[in-house]
Design a protein around this motif. Sequence first.
Motif, mmCIF file in Angstrom:
data_model
loop_
_atom_site.group_PDB
_atom_site.id
_atom_site.type_symbol
_atom_site.label_atom_id
_atom_site.label_comp_id
_atom_site.label_asym_id
_atom_site.label_seq_id
_atom_site.Cartn_x
_atom_site.Cartn_y
_atom_site.Cartn_z
ATOM 1 N N THR A 11 63.223 24.440 51.777
ATOM 2 C CA THR A 11 62.797 23.552 50.782
ATOM 3 C C THR A 11 63.050 22.050 52.269
ATOM 4 O OG1 THR A 11 65.483 23.393 50.617
ATOM 5 C CG2 THR A 11 64.405 23.940 48.574
ATOM 6 N N PHE A 12 63.200 23.193 52.437
ATOM 7 C CA PHE A 12 62.900 21.816 54.492
ATOM 8 C C PHE A 12 62.149 21.918 55.599
ATOM 9 C CE2 PHE A 12 67.377 23.466 54.600
ATOM 10 C CZ PHE A 12 67.288 23.677 55.904
ATOM 11 N N THR A 13 61.990 20.906 56.035
ATOM 12 C CA THR A 13 61.452 21.427 57.527
ATOM 13 C C THR A 13 62.739 21.391 58.628
ATOM 14 O OG1 THR A 13 59.528 20.171 57.804
ATOM 15 C CG2 THR A 13 60.079 20.458 59.585
ATOM 16 N N LEU A 119 67.414 6.069 54.235
ATOM 17 C CA LEU A 119 67.211 4.564 53.212
ATOM 18 C C LEU A 119 66.736 4.498 54.079
ATOM 19 C CD1 LEU A 119 71.266 3.626 51.827
ATOM 20 C CD2 LEU A 119 69.534 4.993 50.506
ATOM 21 N N TYR A 120 66.521 3.611 55.220
ATOM 22 C CA TYR A 120 65.845 2.626 55.985
ATOM 23 C C TYR A 120 64.088 3.493 56.072
ATOM 24 C CZ TYR A 120 63.526 -0.334 59.735
ATOM 25 O OH TYR A 120 62.908 -1.109 60.265
ATOM 26 N N MET A 121 63.341 2.356 54.767
ATOM 27 C CA MET A 121 62.150 2.505 54.689
ATOM 28 C C MET A 121 61.725 4.319 53.897
ATOM 29 S SD MET A 121 59.978 1.200 58.062
ATOM 30 C CE MET A 121 60.103 -0.380 57.901
ATOM 31 N N ARG A 122 63.006 4.457 52.745
ATOM 32 C CA ARG A 122 62.266 5.203 52.056
ATOM 33 C C ARG A 122 62.547 6.434 53.265
ATOM 34 N NH1 ARG A 122 58.800 2.435 49.028
ATOM 35 N NH2 ARG A 122 59.366 1.729 47.516
ATOM 36 N N GLY A 123 63.398 6.343 53.988
ATOM 37 C CA GLY A 123 63.619 7.758 55.157
ATOM 38 C C GLY A 123 62.337 8.016 56.522
ATOM 39 N N ILE A 124 63.237 7.400 57.864
ATOM 40 C CA ILE A 124 63.071 7.895 58.894
ATOM 41 C C ILE A 124 63.376 9.119 59.426
ATOM 42 C CG2 ILE A 124 62.005 5.820 59.073
ATOM 43 C CD1 ILE A 124 64.445 4.978 61.151
ATOM 44 N N ASP A 125 62.825 9.006 60.612
ATOM 45 C CA ASP A 125 63.951 11.039 61.476
ATOM 46 C C ASP A 125 65.179 10.046 61.880
ATOM 47 O OD1 ASP A 125 61.594 12.035 61.214
ATOM 48 O OD2 ASP A 125 60.773 12.323 63.061
ATOM 49 N N ALA A 158 72.865 10.546 50.789
ATOM 50 C CA ALA A 158 71.715 11.541 50.476
ATOM 51 C C ALA A 158 71.140 12.901 51.567
ATOM 52 C CB ALA A 158 70.524 10.635 50.497
ATOM 53 N N PHE A 159 71.151 13.923 51.348
ATOM 54 C CA PHE A 159 70.503 14.508 51.565
ATOM 55 C C PHE A 159 69.702 14.334 52.543
ATOM 56 C CE2 PHE A 159 73.163 17.188 48.517
ATOM 57 C CZ PHE A 159 73.591 17.883 48.485
ATOM 58 N N HIS A 160 69.838 14.290 54.060
ATOM 59 C CA HIS A 160 68.728 14.183 54.710
ATOM 60 C C HIS A 160 68.475 15.027 55.860
ATOM 61 C CE1 HIS A 160 65.560 11.707 56.689
ATOM 62 N NE2 HIS A 160 66.199 11.365 57.911
ATOM 63 N N GLN A 161 68.031 16.073 56.830
ATOM 64 C CA GLN A 161 68.489 16.956 57.808
ATOM 65 C C GLN A 161 67.681 16.399 58.548
ATOM 66 O OE1 GLN A 161 69.712 20.002 56.802
ATOM 67 N NE2 GLN A 161 69.481 20.214 54.553
#
Length: 368
Positions: A11-13, A119-125, A158-161
């Motif tokens: 489900t994720f990189t 959240l920033y710009m819908r997600g940055i690294d 949020a889940f954000h790997q």
Amino acid sequence: MTTVVSVGGGTFTPYDVVVGRGLLHEAGARIAPFARGRTLIVSDETVAAIHGPALKSSLEVSGIRTEIVSVPAGEASKSFAELERLMDRLLAAGLDRKDVVVALGGGVVGDLAGLAAALYMRGIDFIQVPTTLLAQVDSSVGGKTAIDTPRGKNLVGAFHQPRLVLADIDVLATLPPLQLRSGWAEVLKHGLICDAGFFDWLAADGAAGATGDAEALTRAVIRSVEIKSAIVGEDEKEAGRRALLNLGHTFGHAIEAELGFEEAALAHGEAVALGCCLAFRFSAGQGLCDPVDAARVEQVVAAAGLPTRLVQAGRFSAEALLGRMAGDKKAEGGGVTLILAHGIGRAFTQRFSDPAPILAFLRQEGAA
């Protein structure tokens, strides 16, 4: 010498967790492949002063433009107010989707910076450079990001790997003893969940890690990351097995919430350690595990200088603690979900639609 543990599933990189010594000074070369534009280092005021210059210098030597943004140290920074302030700093810096947020610090910084990146710009690294033992073995791996609210811990997130995690064992030498012990609680938790052999080692030769032995810490961090990465890769968003990683947390978060998340009263790892002891004693009381195992967990936790009894944390209302537990993010349909154990290394999830046994247990443990 470094060890690389890959985290990833369907489900994720996938990404690497690099564990070793001296990684802070190698950070620029390791982060460069992900830094297509600029980086913004997010840290707390204490860590920024100690480790910020080394990380910033390493990035700049590798040709990466960067600056440091700091937040106040402590759990209070996991708030809407600090999230808003950090988001404004990202906007003021003019970051775009090619840029990278680097979280330099403990779990508070990792959670806050990770949520801002999500959240920033819908997600940055973003990249994790955890500087506490607790963050290296737990919060930096798995993509959970969150802030607290007065109603509970980690309820907005949020889940954000991350794209990369750099766990430098050398930075742990700067930790106060309490923070080291706090992280050790999460190490013990991993053994209690699914690796009795690892727990046996932690209770014997590995116990030196709780007081800062670098060799023991390296082995403890690697094995903890291996355990967590295997679970996260199978269940990213806690639809099943990942819930086991919350052993000790339902009790622990309730205790923290009742104390108002005041770290002076109880550090997060101390709450988790206490929660693990409560979970095992409750399991034993319900006939789910051998009381000998519950007693051994208490003995090993106490030997690490961590609390094992509710009265060590303060005075509590059983009803209030139960109310906090019912509001935990794992709760469903008004019931209480607990991570319990059939024994050391054999954790499982159980839902209680009737909270009476939990309430009786809390009173037995000393809650009024």
